[in-house]
Design a protein around this motif. Structure first.
Motif: not given
Length: 366
Positions: A100-105, A308-310, A336-340, A346-352
């Motif tokens: 999920e993190n990958l597709v959001r990236l 950790g997954d992020a 990305l870990s800090a954003m999470t 559990t997954v940051c939906t809008q990564p900066d």
């Protein structure tokens, strides 16, 4: 429409379709289908036996997908007694979270996992599909319970204990993965977590090595580090924490020099690079001739679940994008870990994306 173009469109809509199904739907013989496929391969419109379109090779994430339950105490946690708390449920699992993190990236991601025929399993796959993750390779087992992960968090967001029921992943055997050989061979990169059985991890590594597909392994806990094969030749990257590294090499790691020696031991086992996450001490990673370390960014802790997954996802995303500088990949992982950590999900939906190049300089420690 000519038969070759009809066949191409069927493959586009389902890259895992068999030659027999193609023959049946098009009214052709198996040999005629094989000839058309060979022509498409020569024309570089598909990539060999995996039938993968050249611009659609995904990162293939293999491992756990489960229902996460998080219980957070309203005050400091007291053991041996009842604690007032609030509960939240979300979708989790290391491989699923990374996907999920990958597709959001912005990277194409596919997920091979095992789920039960229960409501949780149906919801897990539906949510993944909605997020844009390809789940066609998932194993669905009627009568089995989907995996669960229950975390108890203190009022400050720190995890105090977690309980995981991941027995369903034992069904992800080498024989099962043989049935997904086309999908594995057509991946741009494979990421596997250690919720998989030992023999399955070894089979995946052998397959990736034979197919020339880079592979990353992400450890999940100290007890499960024994699922990592002794020989790691062909493994592009291993991501694990200090405790898991100590469990792998069978000794305590008291300082940076100990960590560097342990990473060198892993390299002798065959892995190309190692990343060691170290909590408040940041992250260490192998470089030619030693080890380098990055400190973590400052962060307001809301919930550490999924951090950790992020981190792993951002590193994998960097590799997928062609990044060769492991320091830069780790900077992105830390950000990305800090954003999470700073959000409740559990997954940051809008990564900066403006933060994902980081701001730390690597510090050579050994």
């Amino acid at each position: 429409m000519p038969k070759k173009e009809q066949l191409f469109e069927l493959i586009r809509s389902n890259p895992f379709i068999s030659q027999q199904d193609l023959a049946t739907q098009l009214g052709l013989s198996r040999s005629a289908v094989a000839n058309y496929i060979a022509t498409l391969v020569r024309e570089r419109r598909i990539l060999g036996r995996a039938y993968v379109l050249p611009d659609h090779r995904p990162v293939l994430c293999i491992g756990a997908a489960n229902l996460d339950r998080k219980l957070r105490t309203l005050g400091p946690l007291s053991l041996g007694t009842s604690n007032p708390a609030r509960q939240a449920e979300s979708f989790g699992g290391v491989a699923r979270n990374i996907a999920e993190n990958l597709v959001r990236l912005g990277a194409p991601a596919a997920l091979i996992t095992a789920v039960g025929g229960d409501a949780s399993g149906r919801s897990l796959l539906a949510h993944a599909d909605e997020a844009g993750i390809d789940t066609r390779g998932a194993l669905r087992i009627d009568g089995a319970a989907s995996g669960t992960y229950t975390a108890v968090l203190d009022h400050d967001g720190e995890m105090r204990v977690a309980l995981a029921d991941m027995a369903i992943n034992d069904a992800l055997t080498p024989d099962f993965f043989a049935s997904r050989e086309q999908q594995r061979a057509g991946a741009a990169l494979i990421v596997a977590d250690l919720n998989l059985p030992h023999d399955a991890v070894a089979a995946l590594l052998e397959g990736a090595r034979n197919d020339g597909v880079p592979m990353v392994v992400v450890a999940v806990s100290e007890p499960k580090i024994e699922r990592l094969p002794q020989e790691l030749y062909g493994l592009r990257l291993l991501i694990l924490n200090e405790g898991e590294l100590a469990a792998r090499v069978g000794r305590k790691l008291a300082n940076n020099a100990d960590i560097a020696r342990a990473c060198e031991q892993l390299r002798k086992d065959g892995v190309q690079d190692v990343i060691v996450t170290r909590g408040a001490a940041g992250v260490s990673f192998t470089i030619p001739g030693g080890l380098s370390t990055l400190p973590p960014p400052r962060v307001n802790i809301v919930d550490v679940t999924g951090a950790g997954d992020a981190f792993a996802a951002a590193v994998v995303w960097s590799l997928y994008e062609g990044e060769t500088d492991l320091a830069r990949a780790c900077r992105r992982g830390l950000e990305l870990s800090a954003m999470t950590i700073s959000c409740e999900q559990t997954v940051c939906t809008q990564p900066d994306f403006s933060r994902l190049d980081g701001f730390h300089e690597p510090l050579l420690t050994n």
